[in-house]
Write a protein that holds these residues in place. Structure first.
Motif, PDB file in Angstrom:
ATOM      1  N   UNK A 107       0.812  -1.219   0.000  1.00 16.08           N
ATOM      2  CA  UNK A 107       0.000   0.000   0.000  1.00 16.08           C
ATOM      3  C   UNK A 107       0.841   1.263   0.000  1.00 16.08           C
ATOM      4  N   UNK A 108       2.158   1.133  -0.184  1.00 12.18           N
ATOM      5  CA  UNK A 108       3.029   2.313  -0.171  1.00 12.18           C
ATOM      6  C   UNK A 108       2.883   3.090  -1.487  1.00 12.18           C
ATOM      7  N   UNK A 109       2.263   4.251  -1.391  1.00 13.87           N
ATOM      8  CA  UNK A 109       2.078   5.087  -2.581  1.00 13.87           C
ATOM      9  C   UNK A 109       3.427   5.529  -3.131  1.00 13.87           C
ATOM     10  N   UNK A 110       4.315   5.969  -2.245  1.00 17.35           N
ATOM     11  CA  UNK A 110       5.625   6.454  -2.685  1.00 17.35           C
ATOM     12  C   UNK A 110       6.412   5.364  -3.393  1.00 17.35           C
ATOM     13  N   UNK A 111       6.299   4.136  -2.921  1.00 16.33           N
ATOM     14  CA  UNK A 111       7.043   3.038  -3.552  1.00 16.33           C
ATOM     15  C   UNK A 111       6.562   2.826  -4.987  1.00 16.33           C
ATOM     16  N   UNK A 112       5.243   2.795  -5.192  1.00 14.40           N
ATOM     17  CA  UNK A 112       4.709   2.644  -6.552  1.00 14.40           C
ATOM     18  C   UNK A 112       5.119   3.838  -7.424  1.00 14.40           C
ATOM     19  N   UNK A 113       5.050   5.036  -6.858  1.00  7.19           N
ATOM     20  CA  UNK A 113       5.394   6.250  -7.595  1.00  7.19           C
ATOM     21  C   UNK A 113       6.873   6.253  -7.984  1.00  7.19           C
ATOM     22  N   UNK A 114       7.745   5.959  -7.001  1.00  3.12           N
ATOM     23  CA  UNK A 114       9.182   5.967  -7.280  1.00  3.12           C
ATOM     24  C   UNK A 114       9.585   4.833  -8.224  1.00  3.12           C
ATOM     25  N   UNK A 115       8.920   3.689  -8.078  1.00  2.00           N
ATOM     26  CA  UNK A 115       9.188   2.583  -8.998  1.00  2.00           C
ATOM     27  C   UNK A 115       8.830   2.989 -10.427  1.00  2.00           C
ATOM     28  N   UNK A 116       7.690   3.663 -10.592  1.00  2.00           N
ATOM     29  CA  UNK A 116       7.284   4.129 -11.923  1.00  2.00           C
ATOM     30  C   UNK A 116       8.275   5.149 -12.468  1.00  2.00           C
ATOM     31  N   UNK A 117       8.806   6.008 -11.598  1.00  2.00           N
ATOM     32  CA  UNK A 117       9.809   6.978 -12.038  1.00  2.00           C
ATOM     33  C   UNK A 117      11.070   6.276 -12.550  1.00  2.00           C
ATOM     34  N   UNK A 125       8.226   2.672 -20.725  1.00  2.00           N
ATOM     35  CA  UNK A 125       7.117   3.590 -20.498  1.00  2.00           C
ATOM     36  C   UNK A 125       5.808   2.884 -20.184  1.00  2.00           C
ATOM     37  N   UNK A 126       5.543   1.778 -20.864  1.00  3.45           N
ATOM     38  CA  UNK A 126       4.288   1.072 -20.600  1.00  3.45           C
ATOM     39  C   UNK A 126       4.222   0.596 -19.154  1.00  3.45           C
ATOM     40  N   UNK A 127       5.346   0.067 -18.660  1.00  2.24           N
ATOM     41  CA  UNK A 127       5.383  -0.391 -17.267  1.00  2.24           C
ATOM     42  C   UNK A 127       5.286   0.785 -16.294  1.00  2.24           C
ATOM     43  N   UNK A 128       5.934   1.900 -16.669  1.00  3.78           N
ATOM     44  CA  UNK A 128       5.864   3.066 -15.781  1.00  3.78           C
ATOM     45  C   UNK A 128       4.429   3.584 -15.689  1.00  3.78           C
ATOM     46  N   UNK A 129       3.700   3.542 -16.781  1.00  2.71           N
ATOM     47  CA  UNK A 129       2.301   3.975 -16.779  1.00  2.71           C
ATOM     48  C   UNK A 129       1.483   3.101 -15.830  1.00  2.71           C
ATOM     49  N   UNK A 130       1.726   1.785 -15.862  1.00  2.00           N
ATOM     50  CA  UNK A 130       1.035   0.894 -14.935  1.00  2.00           C
ATOM     51  C   UNK A 130       1.358   1.251 -13.488  1.00  2.00           C
ATOM     52  N   UNK A 131       2.635   1.617 -13.239  1.00  2.00           N
ATOM     53  CA  UNK A 131       3.037   2.000 -11.891  1.00  2.00           C
ATOM     54  C   UNK A 131       2.364   3.273 -11.422  1.00  2.00           C
TER      55      UNK A 131
END
Length: 637
Positions: A107-117, A125-131
């Motif tokens: 449930x870590x929002x920052x983890x999903x956000x930073x992973x997408x970055x 890019x496709x994977x980052x969009x999912x993140x």
């Protein structure tokens, strides 16, 4: 191990320094605490964070690594170390840390956000969009997540999706950057009026927004307001003299205005400000080419590619330069980059068929058209260079060309290019896009000259019918005319005003016949009202769809005057004497090669524009060309 009272006091002291952004003092406190007891997880994390804030990334990574080793089941140190690794460019390692955080705390929002970055930095890019979508689902209120999601869509070239997200952002909060970003995407969609509105909204909110003035200048230039565009770029430079993009946009506007020397100066200033910006070299190369300073243009393309070897725009532009200079081997090799350029209109074959190597073989070869009708006709001129062998050839082409090709190339089978059916595309042993024929057949200047020419054949019966309609003994010479293009990017740059066109032809003593596709009846009526000149229309000929009929009508004309559109290609393909009005700048296609007479279509005389959107001199040259043709034909008769 729990903190002692002294450690807790020291921790509070360190956090107080952090709150006041006194990170060096906080670092000193935390180091002192760790000297007393190195196994304090929270202190290790705070120390790593402070090193991260002061840009001491190696130290941050080292101390956070100690925290990870001390408590591998705690996500905090992984998260901080992942950020430090990403900032240092170690995106793969950062990705592993963010994956670990999500495993420990989904449930870590920052983890999903930073992973997408991190994924976005890796161009995944496709994977980052999912993140970003996962992060947005966990916290829909975070605007930075939505902004980066839109940016990822933009980097993927999904401009419409990027537009939708940026528009949602602006509904939530109107900011200068929000309007600027939406304007940028609108430019990519070629919606320049809408982009202009966005940049002006950004400027209203932030009057000193230099980047917005710069991009506003670009948008203004694309809708033909060049003087205003130049002033906008100059305003951007006044606000920020070191803004490279403003210098580039200034140069682009000057180039469109035909002021190529000044454009070179603007691009050179951009190079001076940032010698590692590939765009400055690429655009300066375009200006050098227009000045016929070809060695400097080539050198700048090479510099751009040395900085960014993945710059497909520079690669394709260099290909056009080399082809323009008749350096066909290298030019056609680089021309393969066309598939990956931003404005590529080609549609690749979906079937899994081996690529042809250009050599004859005992099998079935599929050649397929990839671009517009004009390019289909142009590359069909190379079909006669394919060696005679047992090789069967099928050409996937626009079905409107079928009657012409059946007559002109009876040995070639035809397939509708719109067909992407596995059954119909089975049975081929090799394939190639028709645009690759130049490279595959090792075309050089001698082979261009040695092709079969003319290479298309008009329907003789249809031609005879048109001749009977327009010609009579002692009658006026028949001149076919075409004056506009519907090309999405360059149509306006290639088109001329019909009224201006007819004004220069007044008194020529000719019979003008319409060769222009589309519904142009209103234009013709207006032009007749203003000039008195009559342009005759063949009402029972659908010029857009009946290309076989159009070719016969062209062949029935004595002469043709046209802009650079499909009419020029068709007239050249049958050897009809034609004047082609060629635009300058990016709208000029490489195969005209700056010659007075086309090497590819020897019946075409080429009249070149000197300044964008200024056709006055070209139209005058077209009228003079027609007078010479009429005089010569009178002498011959």
């Amino acid at each position: 191990m729990p903190m002692t009272r002294g450690s807790a006091d020291g921790m509070r002291h360190g956090l107080l320094h952090e709150e006041r952004r006194r990170f060096p003092q906080a670092i000193a406190v935390y180091l002192d605490l760790l000297r007393q007891n190195p196994n304090q997880y929270e202190v290790l994390c705070r120390l790593g964070f402070c090193y991260l804030q002061t840009g001491q990334l190696a130290a941050a990574i080292e101390w956070l690594g100690r925290a990870v080793a001390l408590a591998p089941g705690n996500p905090k140190a992984y998260s901080l170390r992942g950020v430090a690794l990403r900032v240092t460019g170690k995106h793969d390692a950062a990705l592993k840390d963010f994956d670990r955080v999500i495993l420990l705390n989904p449930a870590s929002v920052d983890a999903h956000f930073n992973r997408a970055n991190a994924l976005r930095s890796l161009r995944r890019y496709n994977e980052s969009i999912e993140g970003y979508q996962a992060a947005n689902k966990l916290d829909p209120a975070r605007l930075d997540i939505m902004n980066n999601l839109a940016a990822a869509y933009a980097q993927l070239g999904e401009w419409q999706m990027a537009t939708e997200v940026f528009e949602k952002l602006l509904q939530r909060q109107q900011t200068p950057d929000g309007f600027y970003n939406l304007g940028f995407v609108k430019c990519e969609l070629l919606h320049f009026e809408e982009a202009l509105d966005c940049f002006e909204s950004a400027i209203r909110l932030q009057p000193d927004y230099a980047e917005a003035y710069s991009s506003r200048g670009y948008a203004l230039s694309r809708i033909g307001k060049h003087e205003e565009a130049l002033r906008s770029c100059e305003r951007a430079i006044a606000l920020n003299p070191t803004l490279v993009d403003a210098r580039i946009n200034q140069g682009k506007v000057l180039a469109v205005m035909g002021q190529y020397e000044q454009a070179v100066s603007a691009f050179s200033k951009a190079v001076e400000l940032n010698p590692r910006n590939a765009l400055s070299y690429r655009y300066r190369a375009v200006a050098y080419k227009e000045l016929w300073r070809f060695s400097e243009a080539r050198s700048d393309y090479d510099r751009a590619l040395a900085i960014n070897s993945n710059d497909v725009e520079a690669r394709c532009s260099k290909a056009h330069l080399l082809l323009y200079l008749e350096e066909y081997a290298e030019g056609f090799r680089l021309y393969k980059a066309r598939w990956h350029t931003r404005n590529s209109t080609g549609v690749r074959l979906s079937a899994d068929i081996p690529e042809w190597n250009g050599k004859p073989f005992a099998g079935h070869l599929l050649l397929w058209a990839e671009q517009g009708i004009g390019d289909e006709v142009f590359y069909a001129s190379l079909l006669s260079l394919i060696p005679n062998s047992n090789m069967r050839i099928t050409l996937a082409a626009d079905s409107r060309l079928f009657p012409i090709y059946e007559r002109s190339f009876p040995h070639i089978q035809l397939l509708d290019r719109k067909v992407q059916n596995d059954l119909l595309l089975s049975g081929f042993d090799a394939q190639a896009p028709i645009g690759d024929l130049g490279g595959l057949l090792e075309v050089d200047a001698a082979r261009v000259t040695g092709r079969r020419y003319p290479f298309l054949v008009a329907n003789p019966l249809t031609k005879a019918g048109f001749s009977a309609r327009f010609r009579s003994p002692g009658g006026r010479p028949v001149v076919g005319i075409s004056w506009k293009s519907i090309n999405k990017e360059f149509g306006l740059s290639r088109s001329v005003d019909l009224v201006n066109f007819l004004q220069v032809l007044q008194g020529s003593g000719t019979r003008l016949v319409n060769l222009q596709y589309g519904d142009v009846s209103a234009e013709i009526a207006r032009a007749r009202e203003l000039t008195g000149e009559i342009v005759e229309v063949v009402d029972d000929l659908d010029i857009f769809n009946d290309l076989d009929g159009l070719l016969a009508l062209i062949d029935a004309c004595d002469f043709v005057i046209t802009i650079d559109n499909v009419t020029a290609h068709l007239a050249g393909s049958i050897g009809r004497r034609t004047a082609v009005m060629v635009p300058c700048g990016k709208a000029e296609i490489w195969y005209w090669q700056g010659k007075k007479v086309s090497a590819w279509y020897p019946s075409l005389d080429l009249l070149y524009q000197q300044r964008s959107n200024d056709w006055e001199a070209v139209l005058a040259a077209a009228a003079a060309w027609l007078r010479r043709q009429l005089a010569d034909s009178a002498i011959e008769s």
